[in-house]
Design an enzyme around this catalytic site. Structure first.
Site, mmCIF file in Angstrom:
data_model
loop_
_atom_site.group_PDB
_atom_site.id
_atom_site.type_symbol
_atom_site.label_atom_id
_atom_site.label_comp_id
_atom_site.label_asym_id
_atom_site.label_seq_id
_atom_site.Cartn_x
_atom_site.Cartn_y
_atom_site.Cartn_z
ATOM 1 N N TYR A 16 -30.907 62.717 -1.570
ATOM 2 C CA TYR A 16 -30.576 62.517 -2.977
ATOM 3 C C TYR A 16 -29.149 62.991 -3.209
ATOM 4 O O TYR A 16 -28.854 64.175 -3.131
ATOM 5 C CB TYR A 16 -31.534 63.293 -3.889
ATOM 6 C CG TYR A 16 -33.005 62.978 -3.693
ATOM 7 C CD1 TYR A 16 -33.422 61.780 -3.128
ATOM 8 C CD2 TYR A 16 -33.984 63.890 -4.088
ATOM 9 C CE1 TYR A 16 -34.770 61.507 -2.953
ATOM 10 C CE2 TYR A 16 -35.331 63.621 -3.924
ATOM 11 C CZ TYR A 16 -35.726 62.432 -3.350
ATOM 12 O OH TYR A 16 -37.063 62.170 -3.183
ATOM 13 N N SER A 37 -42.831 59.693 -8.466
ATOM 14 C CA SER A 37 -42.831 58.626 -9.467
ATOM 15 C C SER A 37 -44.156 58.539 -10.209
ATOM 16 O O SER A 37 -44.734 57.459 -10.352
ATOM 17 C CB SER A 37 -42.499 57.276 -8.811
ATOM 18 O OG SER A 37 -42.102 56.323 -9.765
ATOM 19 N N PRO A 38 -44.664 59.674 -10.719
ATOM 20 C CA PRO A 38 -45.960 59.658 -11.393
ATOM 21 C C PRO A 38 -45.935 58.919 -12.728
ATOM 22 O O PRO A 38 -47.006 58.636 -13.289
ATOM 23 C CB PRO A 38 -46.257 61.148 -11.605
ATOM 24 C CG PRO A 38 -44.906 61.790 -11.694
ATOM 25 C CD PRO A 38 -44.065 61.030 -10.710
ATOM 26 N N GLY A 55 -40.543 55.334 -15.032
ATOM 27 C CA GLY A 55 -40.323 55.178 -16.467
ATOM 28 C C GLY A 55 -41.185 54.129 -17.129
ATOM 29 O O GLY A 55 -41.327 54.119 -18.362
#
Length: 382
Positions: A101, A250-251, A255
């Site tokens: 990242y 990415s729960p 978005g």
């Protein structure tokens, strides 16, 4: 409606309760899901365990986008530090990063942000890509060679301003390197006190078993949400069988589950969502039916769509710890508030029935990245 408008529509009686620190609400869960006495799902506890001993807040925070958002803008560094501080104030003790990242930059931001309370939080980061540990330059593909892992960890420790990594993941399984060699290298780092626990991200199930047989795996990190439920087939049952924690990345469906994306959304060049066919013009119109279900329940439960989506994950298993990412203070507090949202057993059954009725169309990742999920490591030569 955008995410903030939905907050207002829901009325948010939670405003005085759901945004309180985690410790306000609960102690350790006694059983996995049900409180038989009052037919309530137990509220998500302030702490959960990954593996046998790694204690973390029941909702963590992913800091992936703190060096560059999905929209490819560069957030204000001081505000990212402030969000990290406030997350800790709101009970978050689990912070997730990776050398990829930034690259390398997010680890620096996190290290700066947690400096004043480093010993009170759990830091997770990841190795596995062929990245120069000094410059951050991508050299192509994967690299889990033992010498590279050790160099990567040395760089991580410097960037994170720490002497140990609480949870070190292999970011993707390297099909060229036996997992036995990877775990053996991690064990060496554990003996030196530089790594305390380890995990795997998007691994093949046999690789998990082979790794766990050498040294217990603390956590597996996979994409998992109401939008993508693939881990329910094999990985989550495997975690339950072996006593491994499960950390959904990415729960909130990058978005989507918050209501922030609709059929009119256009993506900046470099925004990964633009390459995911589940958000294509043909597919998103159908997939939005899931968001409609979540919005209806957010009004019913006086919560936000994000909180409903996270609360659903927390209700699945007591060893699940989602790590929603954000670069906005209000969203961080909102996500932390999901810890207070409770479903009755009947409500959860009703919600699941409605969500299950929505068939999701399209792939979750671009083909090249998707091909790196579920990979098995090379066999160890005898």
């Amino acid at each position: 409606m955008d995410r903030r408008s939905i907050l207002k529509t829901a009325g948010l009686a939670l405003a005085g309760s759901a945004l309180l620190p985690f410790s306000t609400f609960a102690s350790e869960m006694a059983n996995d899901d049900l409180d038989q006495k009052d037919n309530l799902l137990l509220p998500a506890s302030g702490k959960r365990r990954l593996g046998s001993s790694l204690e973390v807040s029941s909702i963590g925070i992913g800091v992936q986008n703190m060096s560059r958002t999905y929209q490819t803008t560069i957030p204000l560094r001081s505000e990212m530090h402030n969000i990290i501080h406030k997350a800790f104030d709101n009970g978050v003790t689990f912070f997730d990063a990776a050398e990829a990242y930034g690259s390398l930059e997010v680890e620096r931001i996190l290290g700066e942000g947690i400096a004043s309370f480093r010993n009170k939080v759990v830091v997770a980061t990841k190795f596995g890509w062929d990245i120069d540990p000094e410059t951050g330059r991508w050299q192509g593909g994967l690299n889990s060679r033992p010498d590279h892992i050790k160099k990567a960890v040395e760089g991580m420790l410097k960037r994170l301003h720490t002497d140990r990594i609480d949870l070190l993941y292999q970011h993707r399984v390297d099909p060229q390197i036996p997992i036995e060699d990877v775990v053996g290298t991690i064990q060496d780092l554990m003996k030196e006190g530089k790594v305390l626990n380890y995990g795997l991200s998007e691994p093949g199930p046999q690789t998990v078993r082979r790794a766990h047989a050498i040294h217990p795996v603390a956590a597996i990190q996979n994409e998992y949400s109401l939008l993508w439920r693939g881990p329910e087939e094999t990985i989550i049952p495997l975690c339950e069988e072996l006593g491994i924690g499960f950390v959904p990345w990415s729960p909130l469906g990058v978005g989507f589950l918050t209501g922030a994306i609709d059929a009119n959304t256009r993506y900046a060049q470099g925004d990964i969502r633009g390459g995911e066919s589940r958000f294509s013009a043909d597919n998103i119109k159908n997939n939005l039916a899931l968001v409609d279900v979540i919005k209806e329940w957010s009004i019913r439960k006086q919560a936000t769509p994000a909180q409903i989506s996270l609360a659903w994950l927390l209700a699945k298993k007591s060893f699940i710890v989602p790590i929603p990412g954000t670069t906005q203070m209000a969203h961080m507090k909102e996500n932390a508030g999901a810890n207070a949202v409770k479903f009755t057993v009947a409500e959860l059954q009703e919600f699941n029935k409605e969500a299950d009725a929505v068939k999701i169309f399209g792939e979750r990742l671009p083909a090249g990245i998707l091909a790196m999920s579920g990979v098995e490591a090379a066999e160890k030569k005898k």
